[in-house]
Design a protein around this motif. Structure first.
Motif, PDB file in Angstrom:
ATOM      1  N   LEU A  37       7.545  27.558  49.601  1.00  0.00           N
ATOM      2  CA  LEU A  37       8.417  27.842  48.342  1.00  0.00           C
ATOM      3  C   LEU A  37       8.847  29.331  48.494  1.00  0.00           C
ATOM      4  CD1 LEU A  37       9.842  27.342  45.762  1.00  0.00           C
ATOM      5  CD2 LEU A  37       7.750  27.776  44.480  1.00  0.00           C
ATOM      6  N   GLN A  38      10.195  29.476  48.372  1.00  0.00           N
ATOM      7  CA  GLN A  38      10.752  31.002  48.292  1.00  0.00           C
ATOM      8  C   GLN A  38      11.437  31.051  46.903  1.00  0.00           C
ATOM      9  OE1 GLN A  38      11.748  33.166  51.474  1.00  0.00           O
ATOM     10  NE2 GLN A  38      11.676  35.039  50.207  1.00  0.00           N
ATOM     11  N   VAL A  39      10.975  31.997  46.231  1.00  0.00           N
ATOM     12  CA  VAL A  39      11.727  32.380  44.726  1.00  0.00           C
ATOM     13  C   VAL A  39      12.394  33.490  44.740  1.00  0.00           C
ATOM     14  CG1 VAL A  39      11.284  32.348  42.466  1.00  0.00           C
ATOM     15  CG2 VAL A  39       9.891  31.109  43.653  1.00  0.00           C
ATOM     16  N   TYR A  40      13.562  33.670  44.265  1.00  0.00           N
ATOM     17  CA  TYR A  40      14.404  34.661  44.357  1.00  0.00           C
ATOM     18  C   TYR A  40      14.833  35.064  42.996  1.00  0.00           C
ATOM     19  CZ  TYR A  40      15.378  34.483  49.448  1.00  0.00           C
ATOM     20  OH  TYR A  40      15.353  34.515  50.845  1.00  0.00           O
ATOM     21  N   PRO A  41      15.116  36.223  42.433  1.00  0.00           N
ATOM     22  CA  PRO A  41      15.467  36.606  41.065  1.00  0.00           C
ATOM     23  C   PRO A  41      17.051  35.826  41.020  1.00  0.00           C
ATOM     24  CG  PRO A  41      14.936  38.458  42.246  1.00  0.00           C
ATOM     25  CD  PRO A  41      14.694  37.507  43.168  1.00  0.00           C
ATOM     26  N   VAL A  42      17.458  35.574  39.746  1.00  0.00           N
ATOM     27  CA  VAL A  42      18.648  35.040  39.589  1.00  0.00           C
ATOM     28  C   VAL A  42      19.673  36.125  39.829  1.00  0.00           C
ATOM     29  CG1 VAL A  42      20.168  33.876  38.043  1.00  0.00           C
ATOM     30  CG2 VAL A  42      17.903  33.390  37.938  1.00  0.00           C
ATOM     31  N   PRO A  43      20.625  35.783  41.142  1.00  0.00           N
ATOM     32  CA  PRO A  43      21.412  36.875  41.361  1.00  0.00           C
ATOM     33  C   PRO A  43      22.540  37.172  40.206  1.00  0.00           C
ATOM     34  CG  PRO A  43      22.225  34.842  42.581  1.00  0.00           C
ATOM     35  CD  PRO A  43      20.837  34.584  41.706  1.00  0.00           C
ATOM     36  N   GLU A  92      12.130  33.601  37.450  1.00  0.00           N
ATOM     37  CA  GLU A  92      10.971  34.470  37.669  1.00  0.00           C
ATOM     38  C   GLU A  92       9.764  33.755  38.321  1.00  0.00           C
ATOM     39  OE1 GLU A  92      10.346  37.311  36.162  1.00  0.00           O
ATOM     40  OE2 GLU A  92      12.506  37.384  35.489  1.00  0.00           O
ATOM     41  N   PRO A  93       9.243  34.379  39.437  1.00  0.00           N
ATOM     42  CA  PRO A  93       8.185  33.900  40.315  1.00  0.00           C
ATOM     43  C   PRO A  93       7.234  33.177  39.735  1.00  0.00           C
ATOM     44  CG  PRO A  93       8.805  36.265  41.182  1.00  0.00           C
ATOM     45  CD  PRO A  93       9.498  35.737  39.757  1.00  0.00           C
ATOM     46  N   GLU A  94       6.251  33.494  38.730  1.00  0.00           N
ATOM     47  CA  GLU A  94       5.439  32.824  38.094  1.00  0.00           C
ATOM     48  C   GLU A  94       5.782  31.389  37.467  1.00  0.00           C
ATOM     49  OE1 GLU A  94       1.918  33.290  34.520  1.00  0.00           O
ATOM     50  OE2 GLU A  94       3.463  34.765  34.833  1.00  0.00           O
ATOM     51  N   GLN A  95       6.977  31.742  36.788  1.00  0.00           N
ATOM     52  CA  GLN A  95       7.236  30.433  36.112  1.00  0.00           C
ATOM     53  C   GLN A  95       7.927  29.275  37.216  1.00  0.00           C
ATOM     54  OE1 GLN A  95      10.528  31.125  33.078  1.00  0.00           O
ATOM     55  NE2 GLN A  95      10.931  29.040  32.972  1.00  0.00           N
ATOM     56  N   GLU A  96       8.722  29.696  38.035  1.00  0.00           N
ATOM     57  CA  GLU A  96       9.253  28.887  39.169  1.00  0.00           C
ATOM     58  C   GLU A  96       8.187  28.203  39.878  1.00  0.00           C
ATOM     59  OE1 GLU A  96      12.280  27.504  39.238  1.00  0.00           O
ATOM     60  OE2 GLU A  96      12.664  29.122  37.439  1.00  0.00           O
ATOM     61  N   ILE A  97       6.967  28.905  40.490  1.00  0.00           N
ATOM     62  CA  ILE A  97       5.827  28.427  40.998  1.00  0.00           C
ATOM     63  C   ILE A  97       4.993  27.260  40.336  1.00  0.00           C
ATOM     64  CG2 ILE A  97       3.669  28.945  42.159  1.00  0.00           C
ATOM     65  CD1 ILE A  97       4.815  31.773  42.678  1.00  0.00           C
TER      66      ILE A  97
END
Length: 145
Positions: A37-43, A92-97
């Motif tokens: 999994l790769q999480v990016y901030p919403v652009p 947000e990384p924590e939430q998306e993970i």
């Protein structure tokens, strides 16, 4: 404990790829699989110095998605023959993970954690420590070298 569905969030660092290799070894031993999994901030819109919109948010999202897929596929190739899936998310990384762990029905999350002082670890301000406390499934922290 046998983990058959292991989620590995990656941030592009070498230590995260070490965590992915560890997860692959665990999955190989249990006959399971790994989801990278790769999480990016919403652009947001990219704007030039003159104030002109150079790229709209949806274009940035598409570019980052393609970039993330390429990166994850390169890591995936290193983990063969373990069954591997890849996902790119935004937020947000924590939430998306945690959302992805639930969607994947993960048995375990393997995440890298940078070497930090005892005070920083005590306050639990790092992503790994936050996941350790918030996750309903076991979290394995792999310390960066």
């Amino acid at each position: 404990m046998t983990a058959k569905r292991i989620l590995v969030p990656l941030d592009g660092s070498e230590s995260a790829e070490v965590a992915a290799a560890l997860a692959a070894d665990l999955a190989r031993g249990s006959g399971g699989g790994v989801r990278l999994l790769q999480v990016y901030p919403v652009p947001e819109h990219r704007v030039s110095s003159t104030g002109r919109v150079v790229a709209y948010a949806d274009q940035e999202m598409e570019r980052l998605s393609a970039e993330g897929r390429d990166y994850l596929e390169s890591v995936e190739a290193q983990l063969a023959p373990v069954s591997t899936e890849t996902v790119v998310r935004f937020g947000e990384p924590e939430q998306e993970i945690l959302v992805e762990a639930e969607a994947f029905d993960a048995d375990m999350i393997v995440v890298t954690a940078p070497r930090r002082s005892w005070l920083a670890r005590l306050t639990g301000s790092g992503l790994g420590e936050k996941l350790l406390h918030a996750s309903p499934v076991p979290v394995v922290l792999v310390r960066a070298v």
